[in-house]
Scaffold this motif. Structure first.
Motif, short mmCIF file in Angstrom:
data_model
loop_
_atom_site.label_atom_id
_atom_site.label_comp_id
_atom_site.label_asym_id
_atom_site.label_seq_id
_atom_site.Cartn_x
_atom_site.Cartn_y
_atom_site.Cartn_z
N HIS A 178 12.10 9.93 -4.10
CA HIS A 178 13.36 10.60 -4.44
C HIS A 178 13.93 10.05 -5.74
O HIS A 178 14.39 10.82 -6.61
N GLU A 179 13.90 8.74 -5.92
CA GLU A 179 14.40 8.12 -7.15
C GLU A 179 13.59 8.60 -8.37
O GLU A 179 14.17 8.94 -9.41
N LEU A 180 12.28 8.63 -8.24
CA LEU A 180 11.42 9.08 -9.34
C LEU A 180 11.69 10.54 -9.68
O LEU A 180 11.72 10.93 -10.86
N SER A 181 11.91 11.35 -8.66
CA SER A 181 12.14 12.77 -8.89
C SER A 181 13.51 13.05 -9.50
O SER A 181 13.63 13.76 -10.49
N GLN A 182 14.55 12.45 -8.91
CA GLN A 182 15.92 12.78 -9.29
C GLN A 182 16.35 12.12 -10.60
O GLN A 182 17.05 12.74 -11.41
N ASN A 183 15.94 10.88 -10.82
CA ASN A 183 16.46 10.12 -11.96
C ASN A 183 15.45 9.82 -13.06
O ASN A 183 15.82 9.39 -14.14
N TRP A 184 14.16 10.06 -12.76
CA TRP A 184 13.14 9.78 -13.76
C TRP A 184 12.37 11.03 -14.18
O TRP A 184 11.58 11.00 -15.12
N GLY A 185 12.53 12.12 -13.44
CA GLY A 185 11.81 13.35 -13.75
C GLY A 185 10.33 13.25 -13.49
O GLY A 185 9.52 13.89 -14.18
N ILE A 186 9.94 12.47 -12.49
CA ILE A 186 8.53 12.25 -12.18
C ILE A 186 8.24 12.71 -10.76
O ILE A 186 8.92 12.31 -9.81
N LYS A 187 7.24 13.54 -10.61
CA LYS A 187 6.82 14.00 -9.28
C LYS A 187 5.77 13.05 -8.74
O LYS A 187 4.72 12.84 -9.36
N ALA A 188 6.04 12.47 -7.59
CA ALA A 188 5.11 11.49 -7.00
C ALA A 188 4.75 11.86 -5.57
O ALA A 188 5.56 12.45 -4.84
N THR A 189 3.55 11.52 -5.17
CA THR A 189 3.07 11.71 -3.80
C THR A 189 3.23 10.40 -3.04
O THR A 189 2.81 9.35 -3.53
N VAL A 190 3.84 10.46 -1.87
CA VAL A 190 4.01 9.24 -1.06
C VAL A 190 2.69 8.88 -0.39
O VAL A 190 2.09 9.69 0.32
N LEU A 191 2.22 7.68 -0.67
CA LEU A 191 1.05 7.13 0.01
C LEU A 191 1.49 5.84 0.68
O LEU A 191 1.54 4.78 0.05
N TYR A 192 1.88 5.95 1.96
CA TYR A 192 2.32 4.76 2.67
C TYR A 192 1.18 3.76 2.79
O TYR A 192 0.02 4.14 2.97
N ASP A 193 1.52 2.49 2.67
CA ASP A 193 0.54 1.44 2.95
C ASP A 193 0.14 1.54 4.42
O ASP A 193 0.99 1.70 5.30
N GLN A 194 -1.14 1.46 4.67
CA GLN A 194 -1.67 1.39 6.02
C GLN A 194 -2.73 0.30 6.04
O GLN A 194 -3.40 0.07 5.04
N PRO A 195 -2.91 -0.37 7.17
CA PRO A 195 -3.91 -1.44 7.21
C PRO A 195 -5.33 -0.89 7.22
O PRO A 195 -5.59 0.12 7.88
N PRO A 196 -6.25 -1.54 6.51
CA PRO A 196 -7.66 -1.16 6.65
C PRO A 196 -8.20 -1.67 7.97
O PRO A 196 -7.51 -2.35 8.73
N GLU A 197 -9.46 -1.36 8.23
CA GLU A 197 -10.02 -1.60 9.56
C GLU A 197 -10.13 -3.07 9.91
O GLU A 197 -10.17 -3.43 11.10
N PHE A 198 -10.15 -3.98 8.91
CA PHE A 198 -10.32 -5.40 9.24
C PHE A 198 -9.01 -6.07 9.64
O PHE A 198 -9.00 -7.24 9.99
N PHE A 199 -7.86 -5.36 9.61
CA PHE A 199 -6.63 -5.87 10.19
C PHE A 199 -6.52 -5.32 11.61
O PHE A 199 -6.23 -4.14 11.81
N ARG A 200 -6.77 -6.18 12.58
CA ARG A 200 -6.81 -5.77 13.99
C ARG A 200 -6.50 -6.99 14.85
O ARG A 200 -6.58 -8.13 14.38
N PRO A 201 -6.16 -6.78 16.12
CA PRO A 201 -5.94 -7.93 17.00
C PRO A 201 -7.21 -8.76 17.12
O PRO A 201 -8.33 -8.22 17.18
N ALA A 202 -7.06 -10.08 17.14
CA ALA A 202 -8.22 -10.97 17.24
C ALA A 202 -8.61 -11.17 18.70
O ALA A 202 -7.76 -11.20 19.59
N SER A 203 -9.90 -11.30 18.93
CA SER A 203 -10.38 -11.62 20.28
C SER A 203 -10.11 -13.10 20.57
O SER A 203 -9.83 -13.89 19.67
#
Length: 468
Positions: A178-203
């Motif tokens: 929203h900040e990039l769009s409204q105040n910077w004139g930049i259209k951005a796609t949201v890519l939320y951080d998500q954990p890769p497969e090696f972040f998991r509960p440990a045995s």
């Protein structure tokens, strides 16, 4: 996907401490089958999956030398010389040293001189140019120079101007979009951080193996012996403060300390003092409740019986400028039921530590108020509930009482530690509930899935448009 079959991932920083850009490189190689050139600084080792992927090539740039403390009059001169040095080194790598890519994907911040160089290289080599907005560079500079500084104003002008010239943009939150769009004139796609497969509960086996590997660090307190290192020293490799191995059977100790993990860059935008004060409050409150105010740490028989409130072991990972300052403060604390350890773990052991812990603590506050802490994402991937500092957009990530709690002061954090760990390890129902909620979705949302849905279409479109 594109004529050259290559992508360049650009980080004006330590690639080992830039996990999101490592994940971009892995996804580009695995999900678009591109050859990937990472241009960054060395320092910390990237994850082994990055190092061993045959399509990923790491190019380590020489760094600006570390200089002794300078007189105040010389500081502006060296502030100007450093980006000039970085400019020419980065220019050489992007324009000459690496093969011509279809697309440059650059981390922001830092913005200067990174965005200027990448924009020029993309024009010279007829490549597309995508910015991945992690934060705003000018807000980080303002932490040290102040918002009213002329340098900050110039930095913001360059950051905004180069941002508008990019062929595409990714960002980490809806608030930043929203900040990039409204105040910077930049259209951005949201890519939320998500954990890769090696972040998991440990045995249980992984936990015991990890605790054995780091036992030397765990058993070395700051200054005097503490609640984790007291008692007879045990050199038996089958026993750790948390686990016991008899034959092939491994079990968690009932009277083990609760393991709390916090990852920090030891910078001013993370007030580590809040955690120290909360730990001290927990220590004193538990002492008062149990009527043990006059006891010293060595007199508490931790191995003899179960207590209503456990010992807490805080393991703090990370590197940064304020680390030594806070280690000195830790040494001066007279804690009987709380212990601290600071350490730097390999890219392979860090996920195992998160997957072995009981609670995560995040002190990130964001210089812009518009980014989210990736460390919390990693903790969630390991099924680890989190207590995080409250700020403007943190609720995009932390669902209060579902996967974590928020706090605004050391007193609030101490209250949460008391509430979550009462009756540990068997009767701490609130902690168990949050962990259960996280475990339900721990494998359903991963980086590769999110990247495929949001980043890949943008990258494909930008490359295609660059060739029309």
């Amino acid at each position: 996907m594109g004529k050259r079959g290559r992508a360049a991932v650009v980080v004006l920083g330590d690639i080992g401490r830039s996990p999101r850009m490592q994940y971009h490189a892995l996804s580009l190689a695995r999900q678009t089958f591109l050859e990937v050139d990472i241009v960054a600084y060395g320092g910390s080792e990237p994850h082994i999956s990055v190092l061993e992927h045959q399509s990923i090539h790491i190019h380590k740039m020489p760094q600006w030398p570390t200089l002794p403390r300078l007189p105040e009059l010389l500081r502006p001169l060296f502030l100007m010389l450093k980006p000039i040095f970085q400019f020419f080194v980065l220019l050489w790598y992007l324009c000459v040293k690496i093969p011509v890519p279809d697309v440059f994907i650059v981390q922001n911040p830092p913005s200067v001189p990174t965005l200027v160089v990448v924009k020029f290289a993309s024009w010279l080599r007829h490549s597309a140019f995508i910015i991945d907005w992690h934060n705003f560079g000018y807000t980080l500079l303002a932490l040290s120079l102040g918002r009213s500084s002329l340098f900050v104003a110039i930095y913001r002008w360059i950051e905004k101007g180069c941002g508008k010239m990019a062929h595409g943009s990714l960002c980490v939150t809806k608030a930043m979009q929203h900040e990039l769009s409204q105040n910077w004139g930049i259209k951005a796609t949201v890519l939320y951080d998500q954990p890769p497969e090696f972040f998991r509960p440990a045995s249980l086996e992984e936990k015991h193996s990890l605790f054995c590997r780091i036992s030397k660090h765990i058993n070395e307190p700051y200054g005097r012996r503490d609640c984790v290192s007291n008692g007879p020293q045990n050199n038996d490799p089958s026993v750790t403060p948390f686990t016991t191995k008899v034959g092939t059977d491994i079990s968690l100790k009932q009277n083990r300390p609760a393991l709390v993990v916090s990852s920090t860059s030891w910078t001013p935008d993370e007030d580590f003092g809040i955690l120290l004060e909360a730990a001290l409050m927990y220590d004193r409150r538990v002492a008062a409740l149990l009527g043990e105010d006059d006891k010293t740490g060595d007199e508490i028989g931790w191995d003899e019986k179960q207590f209503a409130y456990p010992r807490l072991l805080f393991i703090i990972t990370g590197k940064g400028p304020q680390k030594e300052k806070y280690e000195k403060k830790i040494r001066k604390l007279n804690l009987k039921r709380v212990a601290f350890r600071t350490m730097w773990l390999s890219a392979e052991d860090y996920p195992l530590l998160l997957g072995s812990a009981d609670l995560g603590v995040c002190l990130h506050t964001s210089s812009s108020g518009l980014d989210l802490p990736m460390k919390v994402v990693d903790m969630f991937g390991c099924g680890l509930p989190v207590c995080a500092v409250s700020y403007s957009c943190i609720k995009e990530l932390v669902d209060v009482e579902k996967n974590g709690l928020l706090f605004s002061s050391s007193s609030e954090l101490a209250d949460e530690l008391m509430m979550l760990f009462e009756g540990f390890p068997e009767k701490c129902n609130a902690l168990k509930s949050m962990r259960s909620n996280l475990m339900e979705r721990v494998s359903s949302v991963r980086w590769a899935t999110t990247w495929e849905e949001h980043a890949k279409p943008l990258i494909t479109e930008v490359i295609a448009e660059n060739y029309t």
